[in-house]
Design a protein around this motif. Structure first.
Motif, PDB file in Angstrom:
ATOM      1  N   GLY A  51       1.048  -1.324   0.266  1.00  0.00           N
ATOM      2  CA  GLY A  51       0.449  -0.110  -0.786  1.00  0.00           C
ATOM      3  C   GLY A  51       0.569   1.719  -0.382  1.00  0.00           C
ATOM      4  N   LEU A  52       2.245   1.093  -0.453  1.00  0.00           N
ATOM      5  CA  LEU A  52       2.910   2.630  -0.743  1.00  0.00           C
ATOM      6  C   LEU A  52       3.490   2.815  -1.956  1.00  0.00           C
ATOM      7  CD1 LEU A  52       5.673   0.884   2.023  1.00  0.00           C
ATOM      8  CD2 LEU A  52       4.005   2.797   2.538  1.00  0.00           C
ATOM      9  N   THR A  53       3.937   4.301  -2.334  1.00  0.00           N
ATOM     10  CA  THR A  53       4.514   4.121  -3.452  1.00  0.00           C
ATOM     11  C   THR A  53       5.963   4.788  -3.221  1.00  0.00           C
ATOM     12  OG1 THR A  53       3.892   6.670  -3.059  1.00  0.00           O
ATOM     13  CG2 THR A  53       2.015   5.697  -4.055  1.00  0.00           C
ATOM     14  N   PRO A  54       6.275   4.682  -4.219  1.00  0.00           N
ATOM     15  CA  PRO A  54       7.455   4.868  -4.401  1.00  0.00           C
ATOM     16  C   PRO A  54       8.451   6.180  -3.795  1.00  0.00           C
ATOM     17  CG  PRO A  54       7.400   4.340  -6.428  1.00  0.00           C
ATOM     18  CD  PRO A  54       5.728   4.304  -5.933  1.00  0.00           C
ATOM     19  N   SER A  55       7.973   7.298  -3.897  1.00  0.00           N
ATOM     20  CA  SER A  55       7.914   8.460  -2.695  1.00  0.00           C
ATOM     21  C   SER A  55       8.280   8.817  -1.435  1.00  0.00           C
ATOM     22  CB  SER A  55       6.932   9.522  -3.115  1.00  0.00           C
ATOM     23  OG  SER A  55       5.598   9.165  -2.176  1.00  0.00           O
ATOM     24  N   ALA A  56       7.565   6.504  -0.894  1.00  0.00           N
ATOM     25  CA  ALA A  56       8.181   6.630   0.459  1.00  0.00           C
ATOM     26  C   ALA A  56       9.450   5.723   0.359  1.00  0.00           C
ATOM     27  CB  ALA A  56       7.074   5.637   0.368  1.00  0.00           C
ATOM     28  N   LEU A  57       9.914   5.552   0.079  1.00  0.00           N
ATOM     29  CA  LEU A  57      11.442   4.720  -0.487  1.00  0.00           C
ATOM     30  C   LEU A  57      12.753   5.550   0.276  1.00  0.00           C
ATOM     31  CD1 LEU A  57      11.490   2.501  -3.564  1.00  0.00           C
ATOM     32  CD2 LEU A  57      10.830   2.276  -1.411  1.00  0.00           C
ATOM     33  N   THR A  58      13.094   5.232   1.522  1.00  0.00           N
ATOM     34  CA  THR A  58      13.762   6.047   1.470  1.00  0.00           C
ATOM     35  C   THR A  58      15.198   5.480   1.404  1.00  0.00           C
ATOM     36  OG1 THR A  58      14.016   4.677   3.565  1.00  0.00           O
ATOM     37  CG2 THR A  58      13.077   7.062   4.052  1.00  0.00           C
ATOM     38  N   GLY A  59      15.527   4.742   0.403  1.00  0.00           N
ATOM     39  CA  GLY A  59      16.963   3.710  -0.170  1.00  0.00           C
ATOM     40  C   GLY A  59      16.675   2.557  -0.781  1.00  0.00           C
ATOM     41  N   VAL A  60      17.807   1.862  -1.298  1.00  0.00           N
ATOM     42  CA  VAL A  60      17.437   1.255  -2.195  1.00  0.00           C
ATOM     43  C   VAL A  60      18.747  -0.076  -1.965  1.00  0.00           C
ATOM     44  CG1 VAL A  60      17.393  -0.127  -4.969  1.00  0.00           C
ATOM     45  CG2 VAL A  60      16.053   2.243  -4.202  1.00  0.00           C
ATOM     46  N   VAL A  61      18.376  -1.301  -1.668  1.00  0.00           N
ATOM     47  CA  VAL A  61      19.693  -2.203  -1.682  1.00  0.00           C
ATOM     48  C   VAL A  61      19.571  -2.988  -2.739  1.00  0.00           C
ATOM     49  CG1 VAL A  61      20.024  -3.936  -0.163  1.00  0.00           C
ATOM     50  CG2 VAL A  61      19.281  -1.852   0.640  1.00  0.00           C
ATOM     51  N   VAL A  62      20.295  -3.743  -3.454  1.00  0.00           N
ATOM     52  CA  VAL A  62      21.132  -4.230  -4.324  1.00  0.00           C
ATOM     53  C   VAL A  62      21.915  -5.046  -4.590  1.00  0.00           C
ATOM     54  CG1 VAL A  62      22.374  -2.479  -6.200  1.00  0.00           C
ATOM     55  CG2 VAL A  62      21.246  -4.112  -7.442  1.00  0.00           C
ATOM     56  N   GLY A  63      21.168  -6.343  -4.890  1.00  0.00           N
ATOM     57  CA  GLY A  63      23.053  -7.220  -5.104  1.00  0.00           C
ATOM     58  C   GLY A  63      23.982  -6.902  -6.315  1.00  0.00           C
ATOM     59  N   VAL A  64      24.962  -6.826  -6.490  1.00  0.00           N
ATOM     60  CA  VAL A  64      25.988  -6.376  -7.147  1.00  0.00           C
ATOM     61  C   VAL A  64      26.857  -7.088  -8.039  1.00  0.00           C
ATOM     62  CG1 VAL A  64      25.994  -4.367  -5.868  1.00  0.00           C
ATOM     63  CG2 VAL A  64      28.050  -6.086  -5.622  1.00  0.00           C
ATOM     64  N   GLY A  65      25.936  -8.760  -7.742  1.00  0.00           N
ATOM     65  CA  GLY A  65      26.631  -9.735  -8.129  1.00  0.00           C
ATOM     66  C   GLY A  65      27.722 -10.725  -6.889  1.00  0.00           C
ATOM     67  N   PRO A  66      29.010 -11.991  -7.641  1.00  0.00           N
ATOM     68  CA  PRO A  66      28.905 -12.031  -8.656  1.00  0.00           C
ATOM     69  C   PRO A  66      27.528 -12.673  -9.987  1.00  0.00           C
ATOM     70  CG  PRO A  66      30.429 -13.040  -7.194  1.00  0.00           C
ATOM     71  CD  PRO A  66      29.202 -13.000  -6.876  1.00  0.00           C
ATOM     72  N   GLY A  67      28.030 -11.997 -10.729  1.00  0.00           N
ATOM     73  CA  GLY A  67      26.315 -12.838 -11.387  1.00  0.00           C
ATOM     74  C   GLY A  67      26.866 -12.524 -13.406  1.00  0.00           C
ATOM     75  N   PRO A  68      26.526 -13.682 -14.011  1.00  0.00           N
ATOM     76  CA  PRO A  68      26.409 -13.143 -15.434  1.00  0.00           C
ATOM     77  C   PRO A  68      26.282 -11.747 -15.864  1.00  0.00           C
ATOM     78  CG  PRO A  68      25.229 -15.459 -15.133  1.00  0.00           C
ATOM     79  CD  PRO A  68      25.284 -14.802 -13.979  1.00  0.00           C
ATOM     80  N   TYR A  69      26.698 -11.713 -17.282  1.00  0.00           N
ATOM     81  CA  TYR A  69      26.618  -9.872 -17.255  1.00  0.00           C
ATOM     82  C   TYR A  69      25.071  -9.349 -17.642  1.00  0.00           C
ATOM     83  CZ  TYR A  69      27.765  -5.927 -20.378  1.00  0.00           C
ATOM     84  OH  TYR A  69      28.253  -4.809 -21.044  1.00  0.00           O
ATOM     85  N   THR A  70      24.803  -9.788 -18.456  1.00  0.00           N
ATOM     86  CA  THR A  70      23.549  -9.138 -18.425  1.00  0.00           C
ATOM     87  C   THR A  70      21.942  -8.806 -17.650  1.00  0.00           C
ATOM     88  OG1 THR A  70      23.308 -10.221 -21.117  1.00  0.00           O
ATOM     89  CG2 THR A  70      21.077  -9.062 -20.187  1.00  0.00           C
ATOM     90  N   GLY A  71      21.534 -10.702 -17.111  1.00  0.00           N
ATOM     91  CA  GLY A  71      20.962 -10.204 -15.728  1.00  0.00           C
ATOM     92  C   GLY A  71      21.643  -9.634 -14.879  1.00  0.00           C
ATOM     93  N   LEU A  72      22.616  -9.739 -14.288  1.00  0.00           N
ATOM     94  CA  LEU A  72      23.380  -8.123 -13.223  1.00  0.00           C
ATOM     95  C   LEU A  72      23.235  -6.578 -14.021  1.00  0.00           C
ATOM     96  CD1 LEU A  72      24.371  -8.147 -10.854  1.00  0.00           C
ATOM     97  CD2 LEU A  72      26.898  -8.652 -11.927  1.00  0.00           C
ATOM     98  N   ARG A  73      22.896  -6.391 -14.690  1.00  0.00           N
ATOM     99  CA  ARG A  73      22.872  -5.082 -15.725  1.00  0.00           C
ATOM    100  C   ARG A  73      21.544  -4.541 -15.234  1.00  0.00           C
ATOM    101  NH1 ARG A  73      27.383  -2.646 -17.534  1.00  0.00           N
ATOM    102  NH2 ARG A  73      26.194  -1.077 -18.229  1.00  0.00           N
ATOM    103  N   VAL A  74      20.975  -5.339 -15.648  1.00  0.00           N
ATOM    104  CA  VAL A  74      19.033  -5.350 -14.597  1.00  0.00           C
ATOM    105  C   VAL A  74      18.941  -4.720 -13.815  1.00  0.00           C
ATOM    106  CG1 VAL A  74      16.792  -6.876 -15.037  1.00  0.00           C
ATOM    107  CG2 VAL A  74      18.059  -6.930 -16.956  1.00  0.00           C
TER     108      VAL A  74
END
Length: 223
Positions: A51-74
């Protein structure tokens, strides 16, 4: 605090929302060929479920790999876009660390994911919070002595069970954004601000991509 966590470094397209106390919503789908198609709809669904919108976000966490080139960049490109659009920090974490954290193990173990080309991305851990070695990419036969007998998690360990003799099928095989978010919240609590446990939100490839610029171009027009 409201963190959007996401990872596309494994065949799993995984997204979660965490408010600093618990996971509010999560989505996981294993499909190695549709990262770009599945990720944004998954983000939309977890926000809708909470029940939220993107404007409520205070941060983003992302897996940086290691991983295959294309999928990781998405995943990394999407995280960067949200960070820039909302002016919130983007925190990088090793994908293997997220899988390790999800095991909950208090003993030495190893995490391995499928790197294709008959290789694995892997690292050893002292416990579910403590990585003992740097992430690496190797052929399973080349690391057999280093991982023999160790409890093992991850799809790479399952795929090469003859090398990872301690593989446990009850342990996670793919990344979970919910676990990645929990790990990030712990880092932020222990180290207010950006936290020294985070990595730059840049891809951890460990090897060159499959696609290469041709060395010699074929002449197709008259000289």
């Amino acid at each position: 605090m409201l963190l959007l966590a996401l990872d596309t470094a494994t065949p799993a397209v995984t997204v979660a929302l965490h408010d600093g106390h618990r996971v509010l919503a999560s989505r996981d789908q294993v499909d190695a060929r549709r990262h770009g198609e599945l990720l944004l709809p998954a983000v939309d669904r977890v926000l809708s479920d909470a029940g939220l919108t993107p404007s409520a976000l205070t941060g983003v966490v992302v897996g940086v790999g290691p991983g295959p080139y294309t999928g990781l960049r998405v995943g990394l490109a999407t995280a960067a876009a949200f960070g820039a659009a909302l002016d919130v920090p983007v925190h990088g974490l090793c994908t293997l660390d997220g899988i390790a954290f999800a095991t909950g193990l208090a003993e030495p173990f190893v995490v391995a994911t499928d790197a294709r080309r008959k290789e694995v991305y892997w690292a050893r851990y002292t416990d579910h919070r403590t990585r003992a070695t740097e992430p690496a990419v190797d052929r399973p036969a080349g690391i057999a002595e280093q991982v023999a007998g160790l409890t093992a998690a991850g799809a790479g360990a399952v795929l090469y069970a003859d090398t990872f003799t301690g593989v446990r099928p009850d342990l996670p095989q793919h990344q979970s954004a919910a676990a990645l978010a929990e790990l990030a919240v712990g880092i932020l609590r222990d180290n207010p601000g950006t936290g020294p446990g985070f990595l730059p939100p840049q891809p951890l490839y460990l090897r060159r991509p499959d696609a290469q610029v041709p060395a010699n171009y074929k002449v197709v027009t008259p000289t």
